[in-house]
Design an enzyme around this catalytic site. Sequence first.
Site, PDB file in Angstrom:
ATOM      1  N   LYS A  18       0.926  20.010  -0.306  1.00  0.00           N
ATOM      2  CA  LYS A  18       0.365  20.836  -1.384  1.00  0.00           C
ATOM      3  C   LYS A  18      -1.149  21.001  -1.216  1.00  0.00           C
ATOM      4  O   LYS A  18      -1.679  22.090  -1.366  1.00  0.00           O
ATOM      5  CB  LYS A  18       0.640  20.208  -2.768  1.00  0.00           C
ATOM      6  CG  LYS A  18       2.104  20.027  -3.096  1.00  0.00           C
ATOM      7  CD  LYS A  18       2.297  19.491  -4.500  1.00  0.00           C
ATOM      8  CE  LYS A  18       1.750  18.089  -4.732  1.00  0.00           C
ATOM      9  NZ  LYS A  18       2.425  17.024  -3.985  1.00  0.00           N
ATOM     10  N   ARG A  93       2.621  17.538 -13.709  1.00  0.00           N
ATOM     11  CA  ARG A  93       3.491  16.631 -12.974  1.00  0.00           C
ATOM     12  C   ARG A  93       4.639  16.137 -13.846  1.00  0.00           C
ATOM     13  O   ARG A  93       5.429  15.319 -13.418  1.00  0.00           O
ATOM     14  CB  ARG A  93       2.660  15.429 -12.526  1.00  0.00           C
ATOM     15  CG  ARG A  93       2.640  15.216 -11.030  1.00  0.00           C
ATOM     16  CD  ARG A  93       1.709  14.075 -10.756  1.00  0.00           C
ATOM     17  NE  ARG A  93       1.876  13.558  -9.434  1.00  0.00           N
ATOM     18  CZ  ARG A  93       1.092  13.853  -8.410  1.00  0.00           C
ATOM     19  NH1 ARG A  93       0.102  14.705  -8.561  1.00  0.00           N
ATOM     20  NH2 ARG A  93       1.300  13.300  -7.243  1.00  0.00           N
ATOM     21  N   ARG A 131      -0.233   8.959   7.556  1.00  0.00           N
ATOM     22  CA  ARG A 131      -1.240   9.930   7.134  1.00  0.00           C
ATOM     23  C   ARG A 131      -2.621   9.292   7.033  1.00  0.00           C
ATOM     24  O   ARG A 131      -2.772   8.167   6.582  1.00  0.00           O
ATOM     25  CB  ARG A 131      -0.805  10.460   5.758  1.00  0.00           C
ATOM     26  CG  ARG A 131      -1.754  11.384   5.109  1.00  0.00           C
ATOM     27  CD  ARG A 131      -1.072  12.139   4.011  1.00  0.00           C
ATOM     28  NE  ARG A 131      -1.144  11.453   2.725  1.00  0.00           N
ATOM     29  CZ  ARG A 131      -0.893  12.066   1.568  1.00  0.00           C
ATOM     30  NH1 ARG A 131      -0.524  13.328   1.546  1.00  0.00           N
ATOM     31  NH2 ARG A 131      -0.973  11.401   0.434  1.00  0.00           N
ATOM     32  N   ARG A 164      -4.892   6.178   2.741  1.00  0.00           N
ATOM     33  CA  ARG A 164      -4.964   6.150   1.281  1.00  0.00           C
ATOM     34  C   ARG A 164      -4.279   4.886   0.786  1.00  0.00           C
ATOM     35  O   ARG A 164      -3.226   4.502   1.304  1.00  0.00           O
ATOM     36  CB  ARG A 164      -4.241   7.379   0.718  1.00  0.00           C
ATOM     37  CG  ARG A 164      -5.174   8.341   0.052  1.00  0.00           C
ATOM     38  CD  ARG A 164      -4.485   9.592  -0.288  1.00  0.00           C
ATOM     39  NE  ARG A 164      -3.490   9.409  -1.351  1.00  0.00           N
ATOM     40  CZ  ARG A 164      -2.877  10.434  -1.946  1.00  0.00           C
ATOM     41  NH1 ARG A 164      -3.146  11.668  -1.587  1.00  0.00           N
ATOM     42  NH2 ARG A 164      -1.991  10.220  -2.892  1.00  0.00           N
ATOM     43  N   ARG A 175       6.249   6.420  -5.717  1.00  0.00           N
ATOM     44  CA  ARG A 175       5.786   7.794  -5.961  1.00  0.00           C
ATOM     45  C   ARG A 175       6.933   8.794  -5.826  1.00  0.00           C
ATOM     46  O   ARG A 175       7.024   9.751  -6.589  1.00  0.00           O
ATOM     47  CB  ARG A 175       4.650   8.138  -4.982  1.00  0.00           C
ATOM     48  CG  ARG A 175       3.329   7.489  -5.384  1.00  0.00           C
ATOM     49  CD  ARG A 175       2.368   7.382  -4.226  1.00  0.00           C
ATOM     50  NE  ARG A 175       1.950   8.649  -3.676  1.00  0.00           N
ATOM     51  CZ  ARG A 175       1.538   8.816  -2.415  1.00  0.00           C
ATOM     52  NH1 ARG A 175       1.517   7.784  -1.580  1.00  0.00           N
ATOM     53  NH2 ARG A 175       1.157   9.981  -2.004  1.00  0.00           N
TER      54      ARG A 175
END
Length: 229
Positions: A18, A93, A131, A164, A175
Amino acid sequence: MNDLKIAIIMLGPPGAGKGTQARLLSSMLGFAHISTGDMLRMAIKDGTENGIRAKTFLEAGQLVPDELVDAIVYERLRHSDCRRGFILDGYPRKLSQADTLQRILDQDNVQTITVCISVTDEVLFVRLGSRWMCPNCNRTFSEELSSGTLKGGCDKCNVSLVHRADDSTDVIAERLKVYHEQTEPLIRYYQERGTYIMVDGDQVPAKVFYAIHGALEERMNSGAAKKRE
Ligand code: ADP
């Protein structure tokens, strides 16, 4: 006179891309890119009152309370760069946030376009686990796609990339659970309202952008054609 204002809502699970697509759309359209995740991480880094409240939720992979994130978003929407349009990345969300947003957008006569990027949980697990992020500009990099870039850090900011804190296996699982339980119902919500575009996110970012761009053009042209009828 063209005073139509557009809100593009990016939907999709964590790691769907996103942020990457929102950034590309933002430079193409000149719309503000509003990432609640980036704003919350910035508040945590700056040690603000909001940051201190949000920290434990982010670390656990859970949603921060509505009143905190709603306030951050609505303050941001008042900035002049949102005048023509804006791209919401990470907001809403959950249904309560979507209802609040809808009321605000209706008041201001803002047209909504929802872009949903779909990716399976299996692919997301691998992606999020590998990531890297630039702590300065918040761009993300994945090992497979930019191994050359990773060695020298962020090619734009020239700083070392970091993982992260919420990209650890157990927090990724939480998540994704939160996404399926609380955010996924928004797909139906937006399918029933305004323009809705769904693209396959399991492709390289350039191809995902091409698909979004094509679908946007098609919808905008058919909207223009309808007006002419
Ligand atoms: P991702 O989409 O990869 O999970 P984000 O950067 O969008 O990452 O969000 C990181 C975290 O910030 C979320 O896990 C959540 O704790 C918090 N957050 C972001 N947006 C919202 C929101 N709209 N409502 C509640 N919490 C949010």
